[in-house]
Design a protein around this motif. Structure first.
Motif, PDB file in Angstrom:
ATOM      1  N   HIS A  10       1.128   4.040  -2.708  1.00 20.36           N
ATOM      2  CA  HIS A  10       0.704   5.366  -2.308  1.00 20.36           C
ATOM      3  C   HIS A  10       1.802   6.409  -2.504  1.00 20.36           C
ATOM      4  CE1 HIS A  10      -1.920   8.116  -0.127  1.00 20.36           C
ATOM      5  NE2 HIS A  10      -0.787   8.639   0.342  1.00 20.36           N
ATOM      6  N   TYR A  11       3.048   6.065  -2.107  1.00 19.95           N
ATOM      7  CA  TYR A  11       4.148   7.040  -2.209  1.00 19.95           C
ATOM      8  C   TYR A  11       4.900   6.894  -3.529  1.00 19.95           C
ATOM      9  CZ  TYR A  11       3.050   7.663   2.704  1.00 19.95           C
ATOM     10  OH  TYR A  11       2.375   7.918   3.877  1.00 19.95           O
ATOM     11  N   ASN A  12       4.201   6.362  -4.566  1.00 22.60           N
ATOM     12  CA  ASN A  12       4.826   6.185  -5.886  1.00 22.60           C
ATOM     13  C   ASN A  12       4.390   7.331  -6.798  1.00 22.60           C
ATOM     14  OD1 ASN A  12       6.291   4.817  -7.900  1.00 22.60           O
ATOM     15  ND2 ASN A  12       5.668   2.837  -6.995  1.00 22.60           N
TER      16      ASN A  12
ATOM     17  N   ALA B 193      10.176  -3.176  -3.389  1.00 14.53           N
ATOM     18  CA  ALA B 193      10.945  -2.003  -3.839  1.00 14.53           C
ATOM     19  C   ALA B 193      10.082  -1.179  -4.782  1.00 14.53           C
ATOM     20  CB  ALA B 193      12.212  -2.470  -4.542  1.00 14.53           C
ATOM     21  N   ASP B 194      10.086   0.137  -4.582  1.00 15.70           N
ATOM     22  CA  ASP B 194       9.248   0.998  -5.445  1.00 15.70           C
ATOM     23  C   ASP B 194      10.092   2.059  -6.129  1.00 15.70           C
ATOM     24  OD1 ASP B 194       9.274   3.555  -3.855  1.00 15.70           O
ATOM     25  OD2 ASP B 194       8.373   2.236  -2.329  1.00 15.70           O
ATOM     26  N   THR B 195       9.464   2.751  -7.070  1.00 16.67           N
ATOM     27  CA  THR B 195      10.143   3.821  -7.803  1.00 16.67           C
ATOM     28  C   THR B 195       9.522   5.161  -7.410  1.00 16.67           C
ATOM     29  OG1 THR B 195       8.564   3.476  -9.593  1.00 16.67           O
ATOM     30  CG2 THR B 195      10.675   2.349  -9.794  1.00 16.67           C
TER      31      THR B 195
ATOM     32  N   GLY C 116       0.870   2.309  10.040  1.00 11.08           N
ATOM     33  CA  GLY C 116       1.092   1.119   9.190  1.00 11.08           C
ATOM     34  C   GLY C 116       2.447   0.458   9.435  1.00 11.08           C
ATOM     35  N   LEU C 117       3.535   1.247   9.361  1.00  9.36           N
ATOM     36  CA  LEU C 117       4.875   0.648   9.525  1.00  9.36           C
ATOM     37  C   LEU C 117       5.122   0.219  10.983  1.00  9.36           C
ATOM     38  CD1 LEU C 117       7.241   2.729   7.216  1.00  9.36           C
ATOM     39  CD2 LEU C 117       6.339   0.426   6.873  1.00  9.36           C
ATOM     40  N   ALA C 118       4.480   0.928  11.931  1.00 13.06           N
ATOM     41  CA  ALA C 118       4.633   0.533  13.340  1.00 13.06           C
ATOM     42  C   ALA C 118       4.031  -0.861  13.550  1.00 13.06           C
ATOM     43  CB  ALA C 118       3.956   1.548  14.245  1.00 13.06           C
TER      44      ALA C 118
ATOM     45  N   GLY D  71      -5.738  10.902   4.897  1.00 13.05           N
ATOM     46  CA  GLY D  71      -6.284   9.793   5.689  1.00 13.05           C
ATOM     47  C   GLY D  71      -5.228   8.788   6.122  1.00 13.05           C
ATOM     48  N   ARG D  72      -3.947   9.154   6.032  1.00 14.57           N
ATOM     49  CA  ARG D  72      -2.881   8.231   6.481  1.00 14.57           C
ATOM     50  C   ARG D  72      -2.743   8.358   8.003  1.00 14.57           C
ATOM     51  NH1 ARG D  72      -2.114   4.884   2.614  1.00 14.57           N
ATOM     52  NH2 ARG D  72      -0.139   4.331   3.596  1.00 14.57           N
ATOM     53  N   THR D  73      -2.610   7.236   8.671  1.00  9.17           N
ATOM     54  CA  THR D  73      -2.597   7.273  10.142  1.00  9.17           C
ATOM     55  C   THR D  73      -1.192   7.344  10.728  1.00  9.17           C
ATOM     56  OG1 THR D  73      -2.545   4.876  10.218  1.00  9.17           O
ATOM     57  CG2 THR D  73      -4.712   5.917  10.285  1.00  9.17           C
TER      58      THR D  73
ATOM     59  N   THR E  80       0.837  -1.202   0.000  1.00 11.02           N
ATOM     60  CA  THR E  80       0.000   0.000   0.000  1.00 11.02           C
ATOM     61  C   THR E  80       0.870   1.249   0.000  1.00 11.02           C
ATOM     62  OG1 THR E  80      -1.533  -1.254   1.349  1.00 11.02           O
ATOM     63  CG2 THR E  80      -1.967   1.075   1.161  1.00 11.02           C
ATOM     64  N   ASN E  81       1.912   1.248   0.883  1.00  9.56           N
ATOM     65  CA  ASN E  81       2.831   2.400   0.928  1.00  9.56           C
ATOM     66  C   ASN E  81       3.575   2.557  -0.394  1.00  9.56           C
ATOM     67  OD1 ASN E  81       2.133   3.030   3.488  1.00  9.56           O
ATOM     68  ND2 ASN E  81       3.996   2.251   4.472  1.00  9.56           N
ATOM     69  N   ALA E  82       4.034   1.420  -0.960  1.00  9.73           N
ATOM     70  CA  ALA E  82       4.813   1.473  -2.203  1.00  9.73           C
ATOM     71  C   ALA E  82       3.963   2.048  -3.342  1.00  9.73           C
ATOM     72  CB  ALA E  82       5.310   0.075  -2.550  1.00  9.73           C
TER      73      ALA E  82
ATOM     74  N   ARG F 115       4.865  10.457  10.518  1.00 12.38           N
ATOM     75  CA  ARG F 115       4.667  10.647   9.079  1.00 12.38           C
ATOM     76  C   ARG F 115       5.695  11.661   8.586  1.00 12.38           C
ATOM     77  NH1 ARG F 115      -1.650  10.847  10.238  1.00 12.38           N
ATOM     78  NH2 ARG F 115      -0.771  12.161  11.835  1.00 12.38           N
ATOM     79  N   ALA F 116       6.396  11.289   7.512  1.00 14.88           N
ATOM     80  CA  ALA F 116       7.456  12.178   7.010  1.00 14.88           C
ATOM     81  C   ALA F 116       6.857  13.525   6.602  1.00 14.88           C
ATOM     82  CB  ALA F 116       8.179  11.522   5.840  1.00 14.88           C
ATOM     83  N   ASP F 117       5.704  13.497   5.931  1.00 12.59           N
ATOM     84  CA  ASP F 117       5.043  14.752   5.547  1.00 12.59           C
ATOM     85  C   ASP F 117       3.681  14.744   6.246  1.00 12.59           C
ATOM     86  OD1 ASP F 117       3.932  16.936   4.444  1.00 12.59           O
ATOM     87  OD2 ASP F 117       4.315  16.391   2.348  1.00 12.59           O
TER      88      ASP F 117
HETATM   89  P1  ADP Z   1       1.265   6.169   6.841  1.00 13.69           P
HETATM   90  O1  ADP Z   1      -0.085   5.750   7.211  1.00 13.69           O
HETATM   91  O2  ADP Z   1       1.532   7.584   7.043  1.00 13.69           O
HETATM   92  O3  ADP Z   1       1.716   5.620   5.530  1.00 13.69           O
HETATM   93  P2  ADP Z   1       3.254   4.393   7.735  1.00 13.69           P
HETATM   94  O4  ADP Z   1       3.608   3.974   9.111  1.00 13.69           O
HETATM   95  O5  ADP Z   1       2.881   3.311   6.806  1.00 13.69           O
HETATM   96  O6  ADP Z   1       2.171   5.469   7.919  1.00 13.69           O
HETATM   97  O7  ADP Z   1       4.487   5.168   7.154  1.00 13.69           O
HETATM   98  C1  ADP Z   1       5.138   6.141   7.912  1.00 13.69           C
HETATM   99  C2  ADP Z   1       5.800   7.160   7.028  1.00 13.69           C
HETATM  100  O8  ADP Z   1       6.872   6.542   6.301  1.00 13.69           O
HETATM  101  C3  ADP Z   1       4.880   7.686   5.977  1.00 13.69           C
HETATM  102  O9  ADP Z   1       4.193   8.798   6.453  1.00 13.69           O
HETATM  103  C4  ADP Z   1       5.819   8.058   4.872  1.00 13.69           C
HETATM  104  O10 ADP Z   1       6.329   9.339   5.072  1.00 13.69           O
HETATM  105  C5  ADP Z   1       6.968   7.097   5.001  1.00 13.69           C
HETATM  106  N1  ADP Z   1       6.882   5.964   4.038  1.00 13.69           N
HETATM  107  C6  ADP Z   1       6.438   4.736   4.262  1.00 13.69           C
HETATM  108  N2  ADP Z   1       6.576   3.937   3.184  1.00 13.69           N
HETATM  109  C7  ADP Z   1       7.098   4.706   2.213  1.00 13.69           C
HETATM  110  C8  ADP Z   1       7.481   4.482   0.857  1.00 13.69           C
HETATM  111  N3  ADP Z   1       7.321   3.302   0.248  1.00 13.69           N
HETATM  112  N4  ADP Z   1       7.989   5.517   0.181  1.00 13.69           N
HETATM  113  C9  ADP Z   1       8.176   6.709   0.767  1.00 13.69           C
HETATM  114  N5  ADP Z   1       7.846   6.993   2.072  1.00 13.69           N
HETATM  115  C10 ADP Z   1       7.312   5.993   2.754  1.00 13.69           C
END
Ligand code: ADP
Length: 500
Positions: free
Chosen positions: A408-410, A432-434, A467-469, A462-464, A404-406, A452-454
């Motif tokens: 969403h952040y693509n 791995a994503d581009t 996910g990665l935690a 709507g990002r919480t 989902t992240n790969a 969240r980075a941004d």
């Molecule tokens: P979120 O719901 O914000 O995606 P995650 O815990 O999944 O929360 O991710 C935390 C942060 O890590 C994201 O806000 C994003 O900034 C960064 N991130 C996660 N996966 C990617 C990715 N594939 N590419 C770029 N940034 C990512």
């Protein structure tokens, strides 16, 4: 109360031990000193016994031509008070011998008659008749010993005639009594009042020295025990302050090398981790409340504004749709929070099975296929068998989150490459994503809860930030690791390693 204290118990124990050891040594030293003193005196007594025995039975060579002993002077002449009583009907030889007994000059010098501490003697004939005694012999010494003295020695052997009885202490006099083979009784004695006084002095000196050493030992022991116990008091005080809510308290470690110092260091480390965990927990609760407040605010604002006056059906519809989106976001957040709570409680361990990551990836790809299509992101898989043991639902969640992240952040038209493989004792899955990548300063934090980075942009989408935690918690609960390499503007690669 006192005996419940470790310090007092220690003090009592080594106080008693020290007292026993010192008393033992003191008694031993006193006995040795006493033995040495009496051994010397007994040797002197024995020498005089031999001298008198020799005078009683002079060697045949010393007798004169008439066969008489060499000391013909009657005792009465030398010392009237020693004159033998009436001889009565004694045999002529015995009468002659009695009358003739007098200590020759060299032996007489052995008895210091004028000196109160001098040696004295008493001699009795076989029938109990006193033959002679020195002038300094005390009254009690003149009493004839019992007819049959202790006939046996301490070791049970019968005492031989002429063998001395053990020396005895009578009041302040040391005496030895001997029965000669023909039957005379010789008693030699000496006042030992001075020696007894000296021994008493030695006993007091030993007791004084022992007492001083004991007190010194007790004081030293008390000092060491107090110093040793002090860290325990500090530990209890600090623990009490922490239990009252001040988690910043630490134990003051002055002796880091001692056992209690090391314990205090371990406890300080534990307190620090507890404080950090507590702070994380507080932060988590605050973040969760904050995240939930946003959709609740949306619902309240929308409904208040819509209900403030009569609306067209289309406006009501719009408001309801906004409320639905807010409710969905809340549901997603609550589900994630519940998932984390379950993972923290370690509830998934029972549901583990042997599985292949290939199936896990295929299922996850199917789940995100429509999202990828929406975002015009292409998914590529290169799957090799990667068996491992785990909870299928949780591992599917891990791969789905990464996919989902790969996506969403693509970027539009971007790609995602998914591979599975086995490396040594680990099953690997790489996503791995581009996409946009993660800036280096964010990389260490992206696995933290609600990070969240941004933040502003992703929250609006709507990002919480959970996910990665959740992903990391699941992987670590399986004994695995998750790593990320990323290059801003070029893409990211997440690798999960699970034990086979
Ligand atoms: P979120 O719901 O914000 O995606 P995650 O815990 O999944 O929360 O991710 C935390 C942060 O890590 C994201 O806000 C994003 O900034 C960064 N991130 C996660 N996966 C990617 C990715 N594939 N590419 C770029 N940034 C990512």
């Amino acid at each position: 109360m006192i005996l419940s204290s470790i310090k007092w118990r220690l003090q009592l124990w080594y106080g008693l031990i020290l007292l026993a050891v010192l008393a033992g040594f003191g008694v031993l030293a006193f006995q040795q000193e006493r033995g040495r003193l009496f051994q010397r005196i007994d040797g002197e007594l024995q020498r005089r016994v031999n001298a008198i025995a020799g005078a009683l039975r002079p060697p045949a060579a010393l007798r004169n031509a008439a066969g008489q002993p060499p000391f013909p002077q009657p005792l009465a002449a030398a010392s009237p008070e020693l004159a033998p009583p009436d001889d009565g009907p004694l045999p002529p030889r015995e009468r002659m011998r009695r009358r003739a007994f007098q200590l020759p000059e060299p032996q007489a010098r052995l008895f210091d008659e004028p000196g109160s501490n001098g040696f004295y003697y008493v001699v009795w004939a076989r029938d109990g008749h006193e033959l002679s005694h020195s002038t300094n012999a005390p009254e009690p010494a003149l009493v004839l010993p019992a007819r049959e003295p202790a006939a046996t020695r301490a070791d049970g052997r019968r005492r031989l005639p002429g063998e001395p009885e053990p020396a005895q202490l009578r009041g302040t006099f040391r005496e030895v009594t001997v029965r000669t083979p023909p039957g005379e009784i010789i008693r030699i004695g000496r006042s030992v009042a001075a020696e007894l006084l000296e021994l008493r002095g030695t006993a007091w000196k030993l007791a004084g020295m022992g007492g001083a050493v004991w007190l010194l030992g007790l004081a030293g022991g008390w000092w060491i025990a107090t110093r040793a116990i002090r860290p325990i008091d500090r530990i209890s005080e600090t623990a009490a302050r922490i239990s009252h809510g001040d988690l910043s308290q630490r134990i003051d470690i002055s002796e880091a090398g001692s056992e209690l110092g090391r314990l205090a260091a371990v406890l300080n480390d534990t307190f620090a981790r507890l404080e950090a965990a507590f702070a994380r927990q507080q932060q988590f609760t605050a973040d969760a409340a904050h995240e939930l407040r946003t959709p609740v605010s949306v619902i309240l604002t929308q409904t208040q504004s819509t209900l403030s006056r009569e609306r067209q059906p289309a406006e009501y519809r719009e408001t309801l749709e906004a409320c639905q989106r807010a409710a969905q976001r809340m549901r997603k957040l609550i589900e994630s929070l519940l998932e984390l709570a379950r993972l923290d409680a370690g509830q998934d361990v029972d549901r583990r099975q042997t599985l292949d990551l290939v199936q896990v990836v295929e299922e996850s790809v199917a789940l995100v296929q429509s999202l990828a299509a929406d975002r015009r992101v292409r998914l590529h898989t290169a799957l090799q068998p990667a068996p491992c043991r785990g909870n299928a639902d949780h591992l599917t969640l891990v791969v789905t989150n990464l996919l989902t992240n790969a996506i969403h952040y693509n970027r539009a038209g971007g790609e995602v490459h998914i591979t599975t493989a086995t490396e040594g004792q680990h099953a690997l899955v790489t996503v791995a994503d581009t996409g946009i990548g993660v800036a280096a300063e964010h990389v260490p934090h992206i696995f933290e809860r609600f990070y969240r980075a941004d933040a502003a942009r992703t929250a609006a989408q709507g990002r919480t930030g959970l996910g990665l935690a959740i992903t990391k918690s699941i992987v670590e609960a399986h004994g695995g690791t998750i790593e990320v390499t990323s290059e801003p503007g070029r893409g990211s690669s997440f690798t999960v390693r699970l034990p086979v």
